[in-house]
Design an enzyme around this catalytic site. Structure first.
Site, PDB file in Angstrom:
ATOM      1  N   LYS A  20       0.821  -1.207   0.000  1.00  0.00           N
ATOM      2  CA  LYS A  20       0.000   0.000   0.000  1.00  0.00           C
ATOM      3  C   LYS A  20       0.862   1.267   0.000  1.00  0.00           C
ATOM      4  O   LYS A  20       2.081   1.193   0.207  1.00  0.00           O
ATOM      5  CB  LYS A  20      -0.944  -0.061   1.202  1.00  0.00           C
ATOM      6  CG  LYS A  20      -1.938  -1.247   1.148  1.00  0.00           C
ATOM      7  CD  LYS A  20      -2.864  -1.246   2.349  1.00  0.00           C
ATOM      8  CE  LYS A  20      -3.909  -2.347   2.265  1.00  0.00           C
ATOM      9  NZ  LYS A  20      -4.857  -2.290   3.419  1.00  0.00           N
ATOM     10  N   TYR A  60     -12.673  -1.815  -3.166  1.00  0.00           N
ATOM     11  CA  TYR A  60     -13.129  -1.961  -1.778  1.00  0.00           C
ATOM     12  C   TYR A  60     -14.648  -1.802  -1.649  1.00  0.00           C
ATOM     13  O   TYR A  60     -15.135  -1.466  -0.565  1.00  0.00           O
ATOM     14  CB  TYR A  60     -12.402  -0.958  -0.883  1.00  0.00           C
ATOM     15  CG  TYR A  60     -10.967  -1.349  -0.582  1.00  0.00           C
ATOM     16  CD1 TYR A  60     -10.683  -2.429   0.263  1.00  0.00           C
ATOM     17  CD2 TYR A  60      -9.895  -0.643  -1.118  1.00  0.00           C
ATOM     18  CE1 TYR A  60      -9.378  -2.794   0.546  1.00  0.00           C
ATOM     19  CE2 TYR A  60      -8.579  -0.994  -0.833  1.00  0.00           C
ATOM     20  CZ  TYR A  60      -8.331  -2.077   0.012  1.00  0.00           C
ATOM     21  OH  TYR A  60      -7.029  -2.443   0.294  1.00  0.00           O
ATOM     22  N   PHE A  68     -15.207   3.921   7.779  1.00  0.00           N
ATOM     23  CA  PHE A  68     -13.848   4.270   7.359  1.00  0.00           C
ATOM     24  C   PHE A  68     -13.657   4.260   5.845  1.00  0.00           C
ATOM     25  O   PHE A  68     -12.537   4.450   5.362  1.00  0.00           O
ATOM     26  CB  PHE A  68     -12.827   3.324   8.026  1.00  0.00           C
ATOM     27  CG  PHE A  68     -13.043   1.855   7.707  1.00  0.00           C
ATOM     28  CD1 PHE A  68     -12.588   1.301   6.521  1.00  0.00           C
ATOM     29  CD2 PHE A  68     -13.699   1.033   8.607  1.00  0.00           C
ATOM     30  CE1 PHE A  68     -12.775  -0.041   6.229  1.00  0.00           C
ATOM     31  CE2 PHE A  68     -13.899  -0.329   8.329  1.00  0.00           C
ATOM     32  CZ  PHE A  68     -13.432  -0.858   7.134  1.00  0.00           C
ATOM     33  N   ARG A  96      -2.212 -14.655   4.317  1.00  0.00           N
ATOM     34  CA  ARG A  96      -2.905 -13.959   5.416  1.00  0.00           C
ATOM     35  C   ARG A  96      -2.147 -14.183   6.734  1.00  0.00           C
ATOM     36  O   ARG A  96      -2.041 -13.277   7.555  1.00  0.00           O
ATOM     37  CB  ARG A  96      -4.356 -14.452   5.554  1.00  0.00           C
ATOM     38  CG  ARG A  96      -5.275 -14.083   4.394  1.00  0.00           C
ATOM     39  CD  ARG A  96      -5.596 -12.613   4.267  1.00  0.00           C
ATOM     40  NE  ARG A  96      -6.218 -12.026   5.410  1.00  0.00           N
ATOM     41  CZ  ARG A  96      -6.955 -10.898   5.381  1.00  0.00           C
ATOM     42  NH1 ARG A  96      -7.158 -10.258   4.225  1.00  0.00           N
ATOM     43  NH2 ARG A  96      -7.458 -10.389   6.461  1.00  0.00           N
ATOM     44  N   THR A 102      -5.406  -7.397  10.695  1.00  0.00           N
ATOM     45  CA  THR A 102      -5.674  -6.090  10.085  1.00  0.00           C
ATOM     46  C   THR A 102      -5.090  -4.957  10.926  1.00  0.00           C
ATOM     47  O   THR A 102      -4.485  -4.021  10.394  1.00  0.00           O
ATOM     48  CB  THR A 102      -7.202  -5.884   9.925  1.00  0.00           C
ATOM     49  OG1 THR A 102      -7.745  -6.999   9.218  1.00  0.00           O
ATOM     50  CG2 THR A 102      -7.520  -4.602   9.191  1.00  0.00           C
ATOM     51  N   ARG A 113       2.621  -6.922   8.846  1.00  0.00           N
ATOM     52  CA  ARG A 113       1.943  -5.774   9.452  1.00  0.00           C
ATOM     53  C   ARG A 113       2.555  -5.431  10.809  1.00  0.00           C
ATOM     54  O   ARG A 113       2.669  -4.261  11.178  1.00  0.00           O
ATOM     55  CB  ARG A 113       0.432  -6.037   9.557  1.00  0.00           C
ATOM     56  CG  ARG A 113      -0.258  -5.821   8.193  1.00  0.00           C
ATOM     57  CD  ARG A 113      -1.663  -6.331   8.188  1.00  0.00           C
ATOM     58  NE  ARG A 113      -2.415  -5.890   7.006  1.00  0.00           N
ATOM     59  CZ  ARG A 113      -3.591  -6.388   6.658  1.00  0.00           C
ATOM     60  NH1 ARG A 113      -4.150  -7.348   7.371  1.00  0.00           N
ATOM     61  NH2 ARG A 113      -4.213  -5.932   5.580  1.00  0.00           N
ATOM     62  N   ASN A 123      -2.079   0.014   7.000  1.00  0.00           N
ATOM     63  CA  ASN A 123      -1.527  -1.256   7.475  1.00  0.00           C
ATOM     64  C   ASN A 123      -0.648  -1.987   6.459  1.00  0.00           C
ATOM     65  O   ASN A 123      -0.567  -3.205   6.445  1.00  0.00           O
ATOM     66  CB  ASN A 123      -2.651  -2.145   8.007  1.00  0.00           C
ATOM     67  CG  ASN A 123      -3.707  -2.418   6.961  1.00  0.00           C
ATOM     68  OD1 ASN A 123      -3.578  -2.010   5.816  1.00  0.00           O
ATOM     69  ND2 ASN A 123      -4.749  -3.125   7.357  1.00  0.00           N
ATOM     70  N   HIS A 126      -2.040  -5.504   1.488  1.00  0.00           N
ATOM     71  CA  HIS A 126      -3.323  -6.170   1.266  1.00  0.00           C
ATOM     72  C   HIS A 126      -3.052  -7.630   0.947  1.00  0.00           C
ATOM     73  O   HIS A 126      -2.068  -7.950   0.293  1.00  0.00           O
ATOM     74  CB  HIS A 126      -4.055  -5.523   0.078  1.00  0.00           C
ATOM     75  CG  HIS A 126      -5.245  -6.324  -0.376  1.00  0.00           C
ATOM     76  ND1 HIS A 126      -6.460  -6.238   0.250  1.00  0.00           N
ATOM     77  CD2 HIS A 126      -5.377  -7.260  -1.365  1.00  0.00           C
ATOM     78  CE1 HIS A 126      -7.307  -7.075  -0.348  1.00  0.00           C
ATOM     79  NE2 HIS A 126      -6.676  -7.700  -1.329  1.00  0.00           N
ATOM     80  N   GLU A 137      -9.522 -10.008  -7.835  1.00  0.00           N
ATOM     81  CA  GLU A 137      -8.572  -8.921  -7.588  1.00  0.00           C
ATOM     82  C   GLU A 137      -7.382  -8.971  -8.550  1.00  0.00           C
ATOM     83  O   GLU A 137      -6.891  -7.927  -8.996  1.00  0.00           O
ATOM     84  CB  GLU A 137      -8.100  -8.981  -6.129  1.00  0.00           C
ATOM     85  CG  GLU A 137      -9.231  -8.659  -5.145  1.00  0.00           C
ATOM     86  CD  GLU A 137      -8.886  -8.911  -3.685  1.00  0.00           C
ATOM     87  OE1 GLU A 137      -9.750  -8.654  -2.828  1.00  0.00           O
ATOM     88  OE2 GLU A 137      -7.755  -9.352  -3.391  1.00  0.00           O
TER      89      GLU A 137
HETATM   90  P1  IDP Z   1      -7.928  -6.797   5.646  1.00  0.00           P
HETATM   91  O1  IDP Z   1      -7.130  -5.832   4.791  1.00  0.00           O
HETATM   92  O2  IDP Z   1      -7.122  -7.355   6.780  1.00  0.00           O
HETATM   93  O3  IDP Z   1      -8.633  -7.847   4.842  1.00  0.00           O
HETATM   94  P2  IDP Z   1     -10.531  -5.506   5.903  1.00  0.00           P
HETATM   95  O4  IDP Z   1     -11.437  -5.646   7.080  1.00  0.00           O
HETATM   96  O5  IDP Z   1     -10.911  -6.210   4.639  1.00  0.00           O
HETATM   97  O6  IDP Z   1      -9.064  -5.918   6.380  1.00  0.00           O
HETATM   98  O7  IDP Z   1     -10.396  -3.940   5.616  1.00  0.00           O
HETATM   99  C1  IDP Z   1      -9.824  -3.474   4.425  1.00  0.00           C
HETATM  100  C2  IDP Z   1      -8.904  -2.318   4.760  1.00  0.00           C
HETATM  101  O8  IDP Z   1      -9.665  -1.230   5.307  1.00  0.00           O
HETATM  102  C3  IDP Z   1      -7.864  -2.629   5.855  1.00  0.00           C
HETATM  103  O9  IDP Z   1      -6.745  -3.315   5.379  1.00  0.00           O
HETATM  104  C4  IDP Z   1      -7.531  -1.231   6.346  1.00  0.00           C
HETATM  105  O10 IDP Z   1      -6.664  -0.535   5.451  1.00  0.00           O
HETATM  106  C5  IDP Z   1      -8.899  -0.562   6.301  1.00  0.00           C
HETATM  107  N1  IDP Z   1      -9.605  -0.703   7.597  1.00  0.00           N
HETATM  108  C6  IDP Z   1     -10.170  -1.838   8.114  1.00  0.00           C
HETATM  109  N2  IDP Z   1     -10.739  -1.615   9.295  1.00  0.00           N
HETATM  110  C7  IDP Z   1     -10.548  -0.298   9.563  1.00  0.00           C
HETATM  111  C8  IDP Z   1     -10.936   0.556  10.666  1.00  0.00           C
HETATM  112  O11 IDP Z   1     -11.562   0.142  11.632  1.00  0.00           O
HETATM  113  N3  IDP Z   1     -10.541   1.863  10.569  1.00  0.00           N
HETATM  114  C9  IDP Z   1      -9.856   2.371   9.497  1.00  0.00           C
HETATM  115  N4  IDP Z   1      -9.481   1.604   8.447  1.00  0.00           N
HETATM  116  C10 IDP Z   1      -9.821   0.278   8.472  1.00  0.00           C
HETATM  117 MG    MG Z   2     -10.157  -7.735   3.455  1.00  0.00          MG
END
Ligand code: IDP
Ligand code: MG
Length: 148
Positions: A20, A60, A68, A96, A102, A113, A123, A126, A137
């Protein structure tokens, strides 16, 4: 029938990743790719690219009702990313595990991460969450002739 079995074998061996914008800005492309390849993943497609607003909103879309979402789109479009397709047995699940939770505060020690991410929103990486999404994707970012 044979065709489906073949497709399934191909699909379960691949996942999709993005390093990212924070990873690119912080000069972590090399270190993260080193960790990925040292963990047994083979890079079968890769490019430096930048998402437009439309791209990020589509990528997304599953999160569009989340509070968010706006912040996520702004973050993911603010600079270049590295998009890649990775090959390994059990690729989706193993990747993963390699990237960690996350929220980097909850990510296991030694995960990408844990080592490179700043916050739950920024973070670092992806990773696809299913074989189906890995295909969707990958196709979002790459044409067939860019996959080796
Ligand atoms: P993942 O990337 O671990 O699969 P997801 O829940 O799919 O997590 O969320 C996608 C992306 O959205 C995350 O990687 C992060 O960049 C962002 N994100 C997820 N949860 C939050 C939050 O609670 N606050 C702000 N950004 C978030
Ligand atoms: Mg995800």
């Amino acid at each position: 029938m044979q065709k489906f079995i073949y497709l399934d074998i191909m699909v379960t061996n691949k996942t999709f990743t993005m390093l990212k914008p924070d990873s690119v800005e912080n000069g972590n492309i090399g270190a993260i790719l080193e960790k990925i390849t040292a963990s047994g993943f083979r890079i079968v497609a890769m490019k430096l690219t930048q998402l437009t607003n439309t791209d990020a909103e589509a990528f997304y879309a599953v999160h569009k009702e989340r509070p968010f979402f706006g912040e996520l789109v702004k973050y993911m479009t603010r600079g270049p990313i590295v998009a890649a397709i990775l090959e390994k047995e059990n690729a989706v699940q193993d990747f993963r595990t390699l990237i960690g939770a996350t929220n980097p505060a909850e990510a296991a020690k030694g995960t990408i991460r844990n080592m490179f991410a700043e916050s739950i929103s920024q973070n670092a990486v992806h990773g696809s969450d299913s074989n189906e999404n890995a295909v969707v994707e990958s196709m979002f970012h790459f044409s067939q002739r860019e996959i080796f």
